[in-house]
Write a protein that holds these residues in place. Sequence first.
Motif, short mmCIF file in Angstrom:
data_model
loop_
_atom_site.label_atom_id
_atom_site.label_comp_id
_atom_site.label_asym_id
_atom_site.label_seq_id
_atom_site.Cartn_x
_atom_site.Cartn_y
_atom_site.Cartn_z
N SER A 1 -27.22 -95.38 31.68
CA SER A 1 -26.90 -95.30 30.46
C SER A 1 -27.03 -93.89 29.99
O SER A 1 -26.29 -93.26 28.95
N ALA A 2 -27.95 -92.99 30.65
CA ALA A 2 -27.84 -91.62 30.09
C ALA A 2 -26.50 -90.73 30.52
O ALA A 2 -26.09 -90.03 29.48
N ALA A 3 -25.72 -91.16 31.33
CA ALA A 3 -24.68 -90.42 31.89
C ALA A 3 -23.59 -90.90 30.95
O ALA A 3 -22.63 -90.21 30.40
N VAL A 4 -23.68 -92.17 30.47
CA VAL A 4 -22.70 -92.69 29.31
C VAL A 4 -22.84 -91.85 27.91
O VAL A 4 -21.89 -91.52 27.58
N CYS A 5 -24.36 -91.70 27.70
CA CYS A 5 -24.22 -90.83 26.42
C CYS A 5 -24.00 -89.47 26.57
O CYS A 5 -23.27 -89.11 25.64
N VAL A 6 -24.20 -88.92 27.86
CA VAL A 6 -23.90 -87.45 27.84
C VAL A 6 -22.23 -87.34 27.80
O VAL A 6 -21.68 -86.51 27.34
N ALA A 7 -21.81 -88.18 28.57
CA ALA A 7 -20.06 -88.33 28.46
C ALA A 7 -19.58 -88.40 27.14
O ALA A 7 -18.72 -87.87 26.50
N TYR A 8 -20.14 -89.18 26.09
CA TYR A 8 -19.73 -89.32 24.75
C TYR A 8 -19.94 -88.07 24.02
O TYR A 8 -19.28 -87.31 23.30
N LEU A 9 -21.27 -87.39 24.04
CA LEU A 9 -21.63 -86.15 23.71
C LEU A 9 -20.56 -85.03 23.96
O LEU A 9 -20.11 -84.27 23.27
N MET A 10 -20.12 -85.27 25.36
CA MET A 10 -19.39 -84.12 25.70
C MET A 10 -17.79 -84.36 25.24
O MET A 10 -17.24 -83.33 24.75
N LYS A 11 -17.30 -85.39 25.22
CA LYS A 11 -16.09 -85.79 24.69
C LYS A 11 -15.81 -85.67 23.14
O LYS A 11 -14.88 -84.97 22.51
N HIS A 12 -16.94 -86.33 22.34
CA HIS A 12 -16.68 -86.36 20.86
C HIS A 12 -17.41 -85.48 20.35
O HIS A 12 -17.27 -85.18 19.00
N ARG A 13 -18.45 -84.76 20.92
CA ARG A 13 -19.39 -83.60 19.98
C ARG A 13 -19.08 -82.27 20.64
O ARG A 13 -19.72 -81.48 20.14
#
Length: 150
Positions: free
Chosen positions: A94-106
């Motif tokens: 779950s942490a990896a998915v959250c990190v991926a989101y922050l990298m792509k959209h933030r």
Amino acid sequence: MLQLCKVTKALFISNGRSACSEPLVQREAVTLCINVSKQQPFPGGRVATLRIPVYDDPHEDLYQHFDRCADAIQREAERGGRSLVYCKNGRSRSAAVCVAYLMKHRGLLLAEALQKVKTARHVIDPNPGFMAQLERYQEELRRRRRGGEA
């Protein structure tokens, strides 16, 4: 203790036990649950769901799911919803998915995104395979931005 950890206004991370607490999910007004596991159940109630069927194993290919998950979280946020990403222990997948989101959209770098998620949930620790995939994803996002297509 059951809790959903707030990463952003529209993104939470937790373990499976907390994610399956329907009152907790309702209290935080979660509208999308992303279950990053093969076996964890979904919470009850009227919540959209997405299952990413991977084990917490460094050899699993979580990379292939980063874009789809990040985009689902972003779409949910844009329509005023809130997403909860969870796996069994709320530490690696779950942490990896959250990190991926922050990298792509933030637009955060891997180290910044990791720190932001760690600030929300101190126990996170993506396994070495997922960390390598996040590094690869960071390079992919960098290439896309240079090429003009994000």
